[in-house]
Design a protein around this motif. Sequence first.
Motif, PDB file in Angstrom:
ATOM      1  N   ILE A 151       0.835  -1.200   0.000  1.00  0.00           N
ATOM      2  CA  ILE A 151       0.000   0.000   0.000  1.00  0.00           C
ATOM      3  C   ILE A 151       0.872   1.253   0.000  1.00  0.00           C
ATOM      4  CG2 ILE A 151      -1.705   1.310   1.332  1.00  0.00           C
ATOM      5  CD1 ILE A 151      -2.864  -1.418   2.206  1.00  0.00           C
ATOM      6  N   ASP A 152       1.979   1.200   0.743  1.00  0.00           N
ATOM      7  CA  ASP A 152       2.919   2.321   0.725  1.00  0.00           C
ATOM      8  C   ASP A 152       3.507   2.528  -0.672  1.00  0.00           C
ATOM      9  OD1 ASP A 152       2.507   2.813   3.400  1.00  0.00           O
ATOM     10  OD2 ASP A 152       4.272   1.698   4.076  1.00  0.00           O
ATOM     11  N   ASP A 153       3.659   1.441  -1.418  1.00  0.00           N
ATOM     12  CA  ASP A 153       4.158   1.562  -2.785  1.00  0.00           C
ATOM     13  C   ASP A 153       3.142   2.261  -3.678  1.00  0.00           C
ATOM     14  OD1 ASP A 153       6.229   0.873  -4.829  1.00  0.00           O
ATOM     15  OD2 ASP A 153       4.559  -0.258  -5.693  1.00  0.00           O
ATOM     16  N   LEU A 154       1.857   2.020  -3.436  1.00  0.00           N
ATOM     17  CA  LEU A 154       0.821   2.749  -4.174  1.00  0.00           C
ATOM     18  C   LEU A 154       0.971   4.245  -3.933  1.00  0.00           C
ATOM     19  CD1 LEU A 154      -2.408   0.621  -3.492  1.00  0.00           C
ATOM     20  CD2 LEU A 154      -0.927   0.542  -5.500  1.00  0.00           C
ATOM     21  N   TYR A 155       1.185   4.583  -2.669  1.00  0.00           N
ATOM     22  CA  TYR A 155       1.340   5.997  -2.335  1.00  0.00           C
ATOM     23  C   TYR A 155       2.603   6.582  -2.946  1.00  0.00           C
ATOM     24  CZ  TYR A 155       1.914  10.330   0.161  1.00  0.00           C
ATOM     25  OH  TYR A 155       2.101  11.658   0.450  1.00  0.00           O
ATOM     26  N   ALA A 156       3.664   5.788  -2.997  1.00  0.00           N
ATOM     27  CA  ALA A 156       4.914   6.272  -3.591  1.00  0.00           C
ATOM     28  C   ALA A 156       4.708   6.655  -5.059  1.00  0.00           C
ATOM     29  CB  ALA A 156       6.007   5.207  -3.460  1.00  0.00           C
ATOM     30  N   HIS A 157       3.943   5.856  -5.779  1.00  0.00           N
ATOM     31  CA  HIS A 157       3.605   6.200  -7.162  1.00  0.00           C
ATOM     32  C   HIS A 157       2.886   7.550  -7.216  1.00  0.00           C
ATOM     33  CE1 HIS A 157       4.542   2.732  -9.796  1.00  0.00           C
ATOM     34  NE2 HIS A 157       4.484   2.022  -8.666  1.00  0.00           N
ATOM     35  N   MET A 158       1.950   7.731  -6.305  1.00  0.00           N
ATOM     36  CA  MET A 158       1.163   8.960  -6.264  1.00  0.00           C
ATOM     37  C   MET A 158       2.047  10.162  -5.925  1.00  0.00           C
ATOM     38  SD  MET A 158      -2.290   9.468  -3.982  1.00  0.00           S
ATOM     39  CE  MET A 158      -3.594  10.594  -4.478  1.00  0.00           C
ATOM     40  N   ALA A 159       2.866  10.011  -4.890  1.00  0.00           N
ATOM     41  CA  ALA A 159       3.703  11.115  -4.426  1.00  0.00           C
ATOM     42  C   ALA A 159       4.736  11.521  -5.464  1.00  0.00           C
ATOM     43  CB  ALA A 159       4.398  10.723  -3.111  1.00  0.00           C
ATOM     44  N   GLU A 160       5.250  10.544  -6.185  1.00  0.00           N
ATOM     45  CA  GLU A 160       6.287  10.818  -7.187  1.00  0.00           C
ATOM     46  C   GLU A 160       5.707  11.091  -8.575  1.00  0.00           C
ATOM     47  OE1 GLU A 160       8.745   7.355  -6.996  1.00  0.00           O
ATOM     48  OE2 GLU A 160       8.964   7.509  -4.802  1.00  0.00           O
ATOM     49  N   VAL A 161       4.363  11.041  -8.658  1.00  0.00           N
ATOM     50  CA  VAL A 161       3.672  11.196  -9.951  1.00  0.00           C
ATOM     51  C   VAL A 161       4.320  10.245 -10.972  1.00  0.00           C
ATOM     52  CG1 VAL A 161       2.656  12.861 -11.546  1.00  0.00           C
ATOM     53  CG2 VAL A 161       3.422  13.639  -9.299  1.00  0.00           C
ATOM     54  N   ARG A 162       4.423   8.993 -10.540  1.00  0.00           N
ATOM     55  CA  ARG A 162       5.079   7.954 -11.335  1.00  0.00           C
ATOM     56  C   ARG A 162       4.035   6.945 -11.801  1.00  0.00           C
ATOM     57  NH1 ARG A 162       7.388   3.367  -8.929  1.00  0.00           N
ATOM     58  NH2 ARG A 162       7.451   4.506  -6.938  1.00  0.00           N
ATOM     59  N   PRO A 163       3.795   6.838 -13.106  1.00  0.00           N
ATOM     60  CA  PRO A 163       2.757   5.940 -13.624  1.00  0.00           C
ATOM     61  C   PRO A 163       2.986   4.484 -13.231  1.00  0.00           C
ATOM     62  CG  PRO A 163       3.470   7.465 -15.333  1.00  0.00           C
ATOM     63  CD  PRO A 163       4.433   7.631 -14.183  1.00  0.00           C
ATOM     64  N   PHE A 164       1.891   3.750 -13.122  1.00  0.00           N
ATOM     65  CA  PHE A 164       1.950   2.327 -12.843  1.00  0.00           C
ATOM     66  C   PHE A 164       2.266   1.552 -14.121  1.00  0.00           C
ATOM     67  CE2 PHE A 164      -0.918   3.847  -9.481  1.00  0.00           C
ATOM     68  CZ  PHE A 164      -0.343   3.261  -8.369  1.00  0.00           C
ATOM     69  N   GLY A 165       2.862   0.381 -13.942  1.00  0.00           N
ATOM     70  CA  GLY A 165       3.029  -0.535 -15.054  1.00  0.00           C
ATOM     71  C   GLY A 165       1.697  -1.165 -15.421  1.00  0.00           C
ATOM     72  N   LYS A 166       1.651  -1.829 -16.560  1.00  0.00           N
ATOM     73  CA  LYS A 166       0.408  -2.405 -17.069  1.00  0.00           C
ATOM     74  C   LYS A 166      -0.201  -3.395 -16.091  1.00  0.00           C
ATOM     75  CE  LYS A 166      -1.536  -5.019 -20.947  1.00  0.00           C
ATOM     76  NZ  LYS A 166      -1.253  -5.706 -22.235  1.00  0.00           N
ATOM     77  N   THR A 167       0.606  -4.305 -15.555  1.00  0.00           N
ATOM     78  CA  THR A 167       0.081  -5.317 -14.629  1.00  0.00           C
ATOM     79  C   THR A 167      -0.458  -4.682 -13.358  1.00  0.00           C
ATOM     80  OG1 THR A 167       1.606  -7.006 -15.457  1.00  0.00           O
ATOM     81  CG2 THR A 167       0.657  -7.362 -13.273  1.00  0.00           C
ATOM     82  N   GLU A 168       0.273  -3.727 -12.793  1.00  0.00           N
ATOM     83  CA  GLU A 168      -0.189  -3.038 -11.586  1.00  0.00           C
ATOM     84  C   GLU A 168      -1.539  -2.373 -11.817  1.00  0.00           C
ATOM     85  OE1 GLU A 168       3.679  -1.340  -9.280  1.00  0.00           O
ATOM     86  OE2 GLU A 168       3.426  -0.632 -11.347  1.00  0.00           O
ATOM     87  N   MET A 169      -1.677  -1.673 -12.933  1.00  0.00           N
ATOM     88  CA  MET A 169      -2.934  -0.986 -13.235  1.00  0.00           C
ATOM     89  C   MET A 169      -4.083  -1.977 -13.377  1.00  0.00           C
ATOM     90  SD  MET A 169      -3.228   2.340 -13.354  1.00  0.00           S
ATOM     91  CE  MET A 169      -4.588   2.599 -14.509  1.00  0.00           C
TER      92      MET A 169
END
Length: 454
Positions: A163-181
Amino acid sequence: MLRRKINDILREWKNRDGHKPLIVKGARQVGKTASIRLFAHENYKHVVEINFALDKKYRGIFDSGYDVDSIVKNITMIDPRITVEEGNTLFFFDELQDLPDCATSLKSFRMDGRYDVICSGSLMGINYNQIESNAVGYKEDYEMHSMDFEEFLWAKGYKQTQIDDLYAHMAEVRPFGKTEMEVMLELFRDYMVTGGMPEVVNTYIVNGNFSGILEMQRQLHADYEEDITKYATGVEKGKVLSVYRHISSFLSKENKKFQVTKIAHGARNREYMGSIEWLKNAGIINVCYCLDNVELPLKGNYDPRNYKIYYKDTGMLIASLDDEAQEDLRVNRNLGTYKGALYENIVADMLVKQGYGLYYYRNDASTLEMDFFVRNTDSLIPVEVKAGTNASSSLNRLTHDGGKGKYGDIRFGIKFTAGNIGFNGQYYTFPYFLAFLLKRFLREQQPCEKANLR
């Protein structure tokens, strides 16, 4: 047991010096009793649990007065097996709505200080004005909601690091990979169908599918109607039921605004204000008010007669749909005409569960409209919920000048969509499933600074 956020709240309450008796309130079936019971037996040597709805023999424990010694004497007289010990005992008074006079005893327990007390009850049945007058200054309050998406992820087995990794994507404005999405969007759609009622979620987890879910949701829907008939006082029960039964029909309309004329011909809005307030206080609906002006502050800058209504739990909206829509949703994953309503309803619920009030805007000509507004320390933030991936012209207009033009309190916006993470210099785009992290993002990342760099 499903992991719930209230577990941490209760531990913090117990460990805080000088804590007062606690009232945990919330709608029916959000998990109050199970959570408190688990906490109680993990943290106290002795637990005295009394359910005023089921254990009617205890309704007379205050007949001798509200001092603690008299209450304890009467309880142990009824059941001599009960043991109490100073500093190691919790009194758990459940279903407070069936004996609201219990609230008067909280002053005595607070002043006595030998025992901890937690009360719990359904918001629908609690005459909270009466309780407040009886215990003002001698209690603490906590409103419990159904499970949010983070709790749903815990139930699915996801770890905090993920869950913290989800937030890291958000905080860094870093898109998710296809599988994650794909995985997270699928989980979010499942959450949208089940809602957050613990029993429903647990059934979904155990079965690994939606089998039996709809029947449970519809039974809960019927139980709510029964409780409205039982507890609605001071307002016309027929009007409360009528509003409750029409919520999904309002949400299916494009503007989603509550229109009392759709309920009864010739009806006036002021005739139903009490019914709306009752449903809101009962924890059944979230009310979103229309801002008078697109500016700060939010409180006091809205029209109390102009509002939209959402179910507090999206599973209840799902339960209100007709059979054909239900089958299409579960078998084909087709959200149909309710697509926009479902996404808007669930984001509204996710905002409320983070402590936000709900506000929207629509001008008289309907040329400028926005689903929600929140704020951080120095900015008004439009929040758009799109069933597709394109932004509306309204979001572009509101965020175009970045705090320098007509909408000077707005520096950037937020768009929730099925699309990936991004920032175009005016607004952030986030997938729906990140909405539960919005408050943390706005508090920790100071996104205004990035917006002002454009």
